[in-house]
Design a protein around this motif. Sequence first.
Motif, PDB file in Angstrom:
ATOM      1  N   UNK A  18       2.241   1.739  -9.080  1.00 35.43           N
ATOM      2  CA  UNK A  18       2.428   2.766  -8.338  1.00 35.43           C
ATOM      3  C   UNK A  18       1.369   3.310  -7.343  1.00 35.43           C
ATOM      4  N   UNK A  19       0.001   3.048  -7.847  1.00 32.73           N
ATOM      5  CA  UNK A  19      -1.216   3.285  -7.109  1.00 32.73           C
ATOM      6  C   UNK A  19      -1.060   2.243  -5.759  1.00 32.73           C
ATOM      7  N   UNK A  20      -0.994   1.015  -6.433  1.00 36.45           N
ATOM      8  CA  UNK A  20      -0.898  -0.010  -5.125  1.00 36.45           C
ATOM      9  C   UNK A  20       0.108   0.200  -4.024  1.00 36.45           C
ATOM     10  N   UNK A  21       1.242   0.406  -4.433  1.00 34.65           N
ATOM     11  CA  UNK A  21       2.426   0.439  -3.608  1.00 34.65           C
ATOM     12  C   UNK A  21       2.261   1.672  -2.790  1.00 34.65           C
ATOM     13  N   UNK A  22       1.550   2.784  -3.028  1.00 36.37           N
ATOM     14  CA  UNK A  22       0.953   3.751  -2.067  1.00 36.37           C
ATOM     15  C   UNK A  22       0.308   3.160  -1.101  1.00 36.37           C
ATOM     16  N   UNK A  23      -0.654   2.310  -1.492  1.00 38.64           N
ATOM     17  CA  UNK A  23      -1.474   1.730  -0.264  1.00 38.64           C
ATOM     18  C   UNK A  23      -0.478   1.168   0.648  1.00 38.64           C
ATOM     19  N   UNK A  24       0.433   0.308   0.177  1.00 36.69           N
ATOM     20  CA  UNK A  24       1.355  -0.511   0.900  1.00 36.69           C
ATOM     21  C   UNK A  24       2.304   0.354   1.942  1.00 36.69           C
ATOM     22  N   UNK A  25       2.654   1.608   1.196  1.00 29.92           N
ATOM     23  CA  UNK A  25       3.493   2.350   2.050  1.00 29.92           C
ATOM     24  C   UNK A  25       2.626   2.940   3.138  1.00 29.92           C
ATOM     25  N   UNK A  26       1.359   3.570   2.618  1.00 26.39           N
ATOM     26  CA  UNK A  26       0.528   4.059   3.711  1.00 26.39           C
ATOM     27  C   UNK A  26       0.185   3.221   5.179  1.00 26.39           C
ATOM     28  N   UNK A  27      -0.340   1.909   4.440  1.00 24.21           N
ATOM     29  CA  UNK A  27      -0.663   0.840   5.605  1.00 24.21           C
ATOM     30  C   UNK A  27       0.468   0.416   6.398  1.00 24.21           C
ATOM     31  N   UNK A  28       1.749   0.550   5.898  1.00 23.89           N
ATOM     32  CA  UNK A  28       2.923  -0.064   6.626  1.00 23.89           C
ATOM     33  C   UNK A  28       3.454   1.200   7.292  1.00 23.89           C
ATOM     34  N   UNK A  30       5.263   3.421   5.743  1.00 22.71           N
ATOM     35  CA  UNK A  30       6.763   3.489   5.525  1.00 22.71           C
ATOM     36  C   UNK A  30       6.920   4.557   4.665  1.00 22.71           C
ATOM     37  N   UNK A  31       7.547   5.719   5.364  1.00 21.52           N
ATOM     38  CA  UNK A  31       7.809   7.059   4.659  1.00 21.52           C
ATOM     39  C   UNK A  31       8.913   7.096   3.550  1.00 21.52           C
ATOM     40  N   UNK A  32       9.677   6.222   3.598  1.00 17.31           N
ATOM     41  CA  UNK A  32      10.798   6.131   2.689  1.00 17.31           C
ATOM     42  C   UNK A  32      10.312   5.503   1.449  1.00 17.31           C
ATOM     43  N   UNK A  33       9.422   4.713   1.504  1.00 18.15           N
ATOM     44  CA  UNK A  33       8.387   4.046   0.302  1.00 18.15           C
ATOM     45  C   UNK A  33       7.819   5.138  -0.337  1.00 18.15           C
ATOM     46  N   UNK A  34       7.012   5.740   0.304  1.00 19.66           N
ATOM     47  CA  UNK A  34       5.935   6.808   0.186  1.00 19.66           C
ATOM     48  C   UNK A  34       6.865   7.721  -0.635  1.00 19.66           C
ATOM     49  N   UNK A  35       7.932   8.365  -0.031  1.00 19.23           N
ATOM     50  CA  UNK A  35       8.448   9.599  -0.762  1.00 19.23           C
ATOM     51  C   UNK A  35       9.114   9.159  -1.992  1.00 19.23           C
TER      52      UNK A  35
END
Length: 182
Positions: A18-28, A30-35
């Motif tokens: 979850x923590x690592x995917x947050x970084x990917x969502x922020x850097x790309x 990707x608001x859908x992923x972030x949500x």
Amino acid sequence: MKPPSLEALQDRQAIMDLVHVYCRAADRRDQTLMRSLYHEDAIDDHGGFFSGPAMAFIDKLPDIQAPMRILHHNITTSTVVQDGDYAEGEHYVLAYHQVEDNTAPLDLLIGGRYLDKYEKRDGDWKFTYRAVLADWATINQPSTVDLTHPMIAGSHIGRADTQDPSYQLFRLLQPGQPAPLP
């Protein structure tokens, strides 16, 4: 000291993912992923920058990120403590931002921490609270990043959008989607 159970190890891995995917969502961006990483009633606290419902923060991300040419979040040291379906985590982060400015782009490198609370609901671990702390920051203006330097000639250059080379390379890591797990 008894070894952790398989379930405890799986829960910890789910939280770290979850923590690592947050970084990917922020850097790309990707608001859908972030949500998908927050429970609907979660709070996001970026201090004076934003504090309130996480979904409202995510709604504002396109405007917040608009002047940022490059975003690059890196998790270093992590501590996670769990009590049943509730957990807390402290994660050190190095976050680089290249930001458009009126005069010249600037580099902002922040050393900070994420202070998180998580809950496992319906089998899924998600954020219920995330606070961002800055422990130090370095600013260079003008930016010292040079993606045209001959030393990196021919390198794939990352982008903060769906034109990032990772989307052409990967089948599973696509916008709005973390990698599916078995």
